[in-house]
Scaffold this motif. Sequence first.
Motif, PDB file in Angstrom:
ATOM      1  N   LEU A 197      22.268 -35.591 -18.717  1.00 52.63           N
ATOM      2  CA  LEU A 197      21.038 -36.329 -19.009  1.00 52.63           C
ATOM      3  C   LEU A 197      20.138 -36.459 -17.789  1.00 52.63           C
ATOM      4  O   LEU A 197      18.914 -36.607 -17.933  1.00 52.63           O
ATOM      5  N   ALA A 198      20.722 -36.416 -16.601  1.00 54.60           N
ATOM      6  CA  ALA A 198      19.943 -36.564 -15.377  1.00 54.60           C
ATOM      7  C   ALA A 198      19.371 -35.242 -14.865  1.00 54.60           C
ATOM      8  O   ALA A 198      18.581 -35.247 -13.921  1.00 54.60           O
ATOM      9  N   GLU A 199      19.738 -34.127 -15.481  1.00 59.13           N
ATOM     10  CA  GLU A 199      19.255 -32.828 -15.008  1.00 59.13           C
ATOM     11  C   GLU A 199      17.740 -32.710 -15.193  1.00 59.13           C
ATOM     12  O   GLU A 199      17.238 -32.924 -16.301  1.00 59.13           O
ATOM     13  N   PRO A 200      16.992 -32.371 -14.148  1.00 57.86           N
ATOM     14  CA  PRO A 200      15.560 -32.119 -14.330  1.00 57.86           C
ATOM     15  C   PRO A 200      15.350 -30.950 -15.299  1.00 57.86           C
ATOM     16  O   PRO A 200      15.957 -29.896 -15.154  1.00 57.86           O
ATOM     17  N   GLY A 201      14.517 -31.168 -16.293  1.00 58.55           N
ATOM     18  CA  GLY A 201      14.271 -30.115 -17.272  1.00 58.55           C
ATOM     19  C   GLY A 201      15.375 -29.927 -18.282  1.00 58.55           C
ATOM     20  O   GLY A 201      15.336 -28.973 -19.067  1.00 58.55           O
ATOM     21  N   GLY A 202      16.383 -30.814 -18.276  1.00 55.34           N
ATOM     22  CA  GLY A 202      17.462 -30.727 -19.256  1.00 55.34           C
ATOM     23  C   GLY A 202      17.000 -31.139 -20.636  1.00 55.34           C
ATOM     24  O   GLY A 202      15.852 -31.549 -20.839  1.00 55.34           O
ATOM     25  N   PRO A 203      17.889 -31.039 -21.625  1.00 57.65           N
ATOM     26  CA  PRO A 203      17.477 -31.332 -23.002  1.00 57.65           C
ATOM     27  C   PRO A 203      17.230 -32.815 -23.240  1.00 57.65           C
ATOM     28  O   PRO A 203      17.938 -33.675 -22.705  1.00 57.65           O
ATOM     29  N   THR A 204      16.230 -33.101 -24.028  1.00 56.19           N
ATOM     30  CA  THR A 204      16.049 -34.444 -24.578  1.00 56.19           C
ATOM     31  C   THR A 204      17.207 -34.687 -25.537  1.00 56.19           C
ATOM     32  O   THR A 204      17.538 -33.821 -26.347  1.00 56.19           O
ATOM     33  N   THR A 205      17.824 -35.862 -25.461  1.00 51.87           N
ATOM     34  CA  THR A 205      19.086 -36.085 -26.162  1.00 51.87           C
ATOM     35  C   THR A 205      19.007 -37.274 -27.101  1.00 51.87           C
ATOM     36  O   THR A 205      18.458 -38.314 -26.746  1.00 51.87           O
ATOM     37  N   VAL A 206      19.557 -37.099 -28.299  1.00 45.90           N
ATOM     38  CA  VAL A 206      19.734 -38.191 -29.263  1.00 45.90           C
ATOM     39  C   VAL A 206      21.225 -38.311 -29.531  1.00 45.90           C
ATOM     40  O   VAL A 206      21.877 -37.344 -29.935  1.00 45.90           O
ATOM     41  N   LEU A 207      21.767 -39.498 -29.307  1.00 48.84           N
ATOM     42  CA  LEU A 207      23.202 -39.750 -29.431  1.00 48.84           C
ATOM     43  C   LEU A 207      23.443 -40.811 -30.493  1.00 48.84           C
ATOM     44  O   LEU A 207      22.864 -41.904 -30.437  1.00 48.84           O
ATOM     45  N   VAL A 208      24.279 -40.490 -31.461  1.00 45.75           N
ATOM     46  CA  VAL A 208      24.650 -41.423 -32.522  1.00 45.75           C
ATOM     47  C   VAL A 208      26.021 -42.011 -32.222  1.00 45.75           C
ATOM     48  O   VAL A 208      26.956 -41.283 -31.867  1.00 45.75           O
TER      49      VAL A 208
END
Length: 270
Positions: A197-208
């Motif tokens: 999650l902290a990676e620059p340019g990494g994926p936008t994340t949705v967590l259920v």
Amino acid sequence: MAEVASVGEVASLRAVGVRVGGNDLLRDVDLDLERGEHLAVLGPNGSGKTTLLRVLSTYRFPTRGTARVLGATFGAADLRALRPRIGFVSTALDDLLHVRAAALPLVAAAVHGGLWPPPHVLDDAEVAAAARWALARVGAGHLAERRVDTLSQGERQRVRIARALVGDPDLLLLDEPFAGLDLGGRESLLADLDAVLAEPGGPTTVLVTHHLEELPRGVRAALLLREGAVVASGGVDEVLRDAPVSRCFGLPVRVQATDGRFVARAVVAT
């Protein structure tokens, strides 16, 4: 005229509803998700969390309302073109992850959307390198040569997430990624997810998830669902409080935050 996505927008839902067999799985859901924003979706069983993920994955069309994901409006674009840009992790892949294949070729197969590694998949040096990097991102580089059906539940979950990451998605959807993990497995995977999650340019994340304790520190927005409807949405410091969480789960709850992590406990009458 088709709606135009705003700069940085990953998803936009307006009054989205999903009705199946006379039952409302989602009701009037609004959601705005920006690039680089990581969102937690919480709620009790049957609240519509997985249905919402399936809408965001483009595999479930809303019955009502409007939805736009990665700039494409449902009903006005070929959503199949988006799917390589969306990583979806679910225990629905359990059957796949019991196979007698090693982790590295299984992850490599996902570069082109495959479920089973074709012969010589690792002969392509770029594909093999991408698979090794995806495993390393989730702390699973040492599992590359291990057969997946010999792995623990936590190790298999890392392989699932690596498969979702190998195509360098713009949007990563995690459906209960900590289900079945013991305390050590959960905390270890949380640390690796925080790094992703902290990676620059990494994926936008949705967590259920059902549990506030399972939220990585990098998740800074939350949406609470109950019976298909939004109870609260916004920043975690605003949403993950006693009153909204109590309304969401239908019992008095006390929420505590320490060092970016959350804990929820039922209030016991004395």
